[in-house]
Design a protein around this motif. Structure first.
Motif, PDB file in Angstrom:
ATOM      1  N   SER A   1      11.441  70.863  62.793  1.00 30.18           N
ATOM      2  CA  SER A   1      12.857  70.858  63.144  1.00 30.18           C
ATOM      3  C   SER A   1      13.138  71.527  64.494  1.00 30.18           C
ATOM      4  N   TYR A   2      12.129  72.224  65.053  1.00 22.83           N
ATOM      5  CA  TYR A   2      12.332  72.852  66.366  1.00 22.83           C
ATOM      6  C   TYR A   2      12.825  71.841  67.405  1.00 22.83           C
ATOM      7  N   PHE A   3      12.272  70.621  67.275  1.00 21.38           N
ATOM      8  CA  PHE A   3      12.609  69.569  68.227  1.00 21.38           C
ATOM      9  C   PHE A   3      14.128  69.336  68.282  1.00 21.38           C
ATOM     10  N   TRP A   4      14.702  69.183  67.070  1.00 18.06           N
ATOM     11  CA  TRP A   4      16.150  68.890  67.010  1.00 18.06           C
ATOM     12  C   TRP A   4      16.981  70.090  67.439  1.00 18.06           C
ATOM     13  N   ILE A   5      16.501  71.280  67.037  1.00 22.88           N
ATOM     14  CA  ILE A   5      17.244  72.487  67.451  1.00 22.88           C
ATOM     15  C   ILE A   5      17.252  72.583  68.987  1.00 22.88           C
TER      16      ILE A   5
ATOM     17  N   TRP B   1      17.024  70.169  71.219  1.00 20.04           N
ATOM     18  CA  TRP B   1      17.905  69.182  71.862  1.00 20.04           C
ATOM     19  C   TRP B   1      19.381  69.484  71.600  1.00 20.04           C
ATOM     20  N   LEU B   2      19.673  69.983  70.405  1.00 15.61           N
ATOM     21  CA  LEU B   2      21.069  70.357  70.102  1.00 15.61           C
ATOM     22  C   LEU B   2      21.493  71.483  71.060  1.00 15.61           C
TER      23      LEU B   2
ATOM     24  N   THR C   1      20.291  72.053  73.995  1.00 19.28           N
ATOM     25  CA  THR C   1      20.443  71.506  75.351  1.00 19.28           C
ATOM     26  C   THR C   1      21.829  70.868  75.529  1.00 19.28           C
TER      27      THR C   1
END
Ligand code: ADP
Length: 443
Positions: free
Chosen positions: A45-49, A51-52, A54
């Motif tokens: 979930s790091y990926f989505w966190i 981008w959110l 950003t």
């Protein structure tokens, strides 16, 4: 009170400066984050966190840009705009730190993470410089950007960790001092600018009131001169008529003095009227064709008579290259010539006066009035064409005069586009000259 206003203005201008510095900088943050994201493999979930976060950075950057735009024109509400810039900048910083931490957590010991850590120092240095107009913001920014990473480096507990923590500490201190110095320097500059502007305002006001006073004086002089001239002409006319009637010796002498004084006063009033007109820019110079020799004959006849009655020699030379007709203002040429020649006669007791008219460079006519009179001290020569300037008090006592004739002559010659000058030696005489274009006033 004035100090309070100046310090408030100082704060406001520092905000304007801050606004202009941070206007676009916020958009560099998401670009940096995208660059980081391309290098890191985020787990789960790091990926989505990331981008959110950003997206939030972009929103915070937009907010700060809008506040910075308003700061440029802020007058009364500038404090709330400053708060907006502070809060949005801190939000941006926290988001950046948070997102960088996520990237570091995803790749804790890679070369890339080391690159990020040292990149952070440059980023903080840049930020401290950008935020220098607001020292509190610069300090908080420096602290928030550096300290968490210094702690993180310490927690790594290896040689690289210790070393990095030391570098962060030194950088934090150095940037703190640099921001403070930059802030002091900026404050001084802005304060100087405020003082200069206020001095320029004062000078502008002083100039306006001086111009207003000068206009009023000129108008007053013009009106008064005009009003005085009318009855004075009446008095002079009547005394001239009286001199033509049968009078006793004593009466003739008295009326003669009256006529002389009247004429003297009329000259003075005319000079004042001319000067006020010239100073007000209202004196118009004509450009008409006139016969040079005819003008010189007419102007010199009375001078010749006066010279003879004073027992002085009188010579006039008109060189053959002088054209018969030329373009200009004959009334003003005559006025300047009369003034120079009257002065020459007035200040000469022995010898004579000469008028020499020739050409220079084929286009300019040069008039030279030479006398063998008392001369002028070289120290006085520079100011002799100034208003109310006379060579010395004894001359004034002995010869009278107002010190306006040469000032008017200079202004008239310059209005006609020409030049005027003098050479003189005490006890030997003076040479006054002026040059005019034969094709009229082209200035
Ligand atoms: P005024 O003659 O009314 O005093 P001017 O402006 O014509 O005013 O002359 C200013 C002063 O310049 C005179 O007072 C005199 O001291 C000096 N001056 C002018 N012309 C001559 C001259 N030809 N010889 C000596 N001094 C002169």
């Amino acid at each position: 009170m004035v100090k309070a206003i100046a310090s408030e203005e100082l704060e406001r201008r520092l905000l304007v400066e801050l606004g202009s510095r941070v206007r676009l900088g916020g958009f560099v943050y998401p670009l940096l984050l995208v660059a980081v994201a391309l290098q890191v493999d985020f787990p789960g979930s790091y990926f989505w966190i990331f981008w959110l976060g950003t997206v939030l950075v972009v929103l915070a950057a937009i907010w700060r840009t809008m506040a910075a735009n308003r700061a440029a024109h802020a007058t009364t509400n500038w404090r709330s705009i400053r708060e907006e810039i502070r809060v949005s900048s801190l939000l941006l910083t926290l988001l950046m730190i948070g997102l960088t931490s996520i990237a570091l957590a995803a790749a804790p010991h890679s070369d890339f993470s080391r690159l990020i850590l040292f990149g952070l120092i440059s980023w903080t240095a840049l930020g401290c410089n950008v935020f220098a107009p607001d020292l509190s913001l610069a300090k908080v920014f420096n602290l928030v950007s550096m300290v968490p990473f210094a702690i993180w480096c310490l927690s790594v507990r290896d040689e690289f960790g210790w070393f990095s923590a030391l570098i962060f500490g030194i950088s934090w201190l150095f940037l703190w001092i640099a921001a403070k110095l930059a802030n002091t320097h900026l404050k001084k500059m802005v304060m100087t600018q405020i003082q200069l502007e206020s001095q320029a305002d004062d000078l502008r006001n002083a100039r306006d009131s001086a111009e207003e006073a000068s206009r009023a004086r000129t108008q007053f002089l013009a009106n008064m001169s005009h009003e005085i001239r009318t009855p004075l002409n009446g008095i002079i006319g009547v005394t001239d008529l009286m001199l033509g009637t049968e009078l006793s010796q004593e009466q003739r002498e008295l009326v003669g003095i009256m006529s002389q004084s009247g004429n003297h006063l009329l000259t003075l009033v005319n000079d004042l009227l001319d000067l006020s007109k010239i100073n007000a820019g209202k004196l118009m110079i004509e450009s008409v064709e006139f016969d040079v020799r005819h003008l010189l004959d007419e102007t010199c006849r009375p001078i010749q008579l006066q010279a003879e009655s004073k027992g002085l020699e009188w010579h006039m030379q008109i060189r053959k290259e002088v054209p018969q007709l030329c373009l200009g203002d004959p009334v003003r040429v005559r006025q300047v010539l009369s003034n120079l020649m009257s002065n020459a006669l007035k200040f000469t007791d022995r010898g004579g006066v000469t008028l020499d008219v020739g050409m220079v460079d084929g286009k300019h006519m040069r008039f030279i009035v030479e006398d063998t009179g008392i001369g002028i001290e070289s120290a006085k020569l520079d100011g002799i064409f100034e208003e109310f300037e006379q060579a010395d008090r004894s001359t004034t006592r002995r010869f009278g005069g107002t010190g306006l004739g040469l000032a008017i002559s200079k202004k008239l010659v310059e209005l006609m586009g020409g030049r005027i000058g003098v050479q003189s030696a005490v006890g030997q005489g003076s040479v006054f000259w002026f040059e005019l274009a034969t094709s009229g006033n082209r200035s």
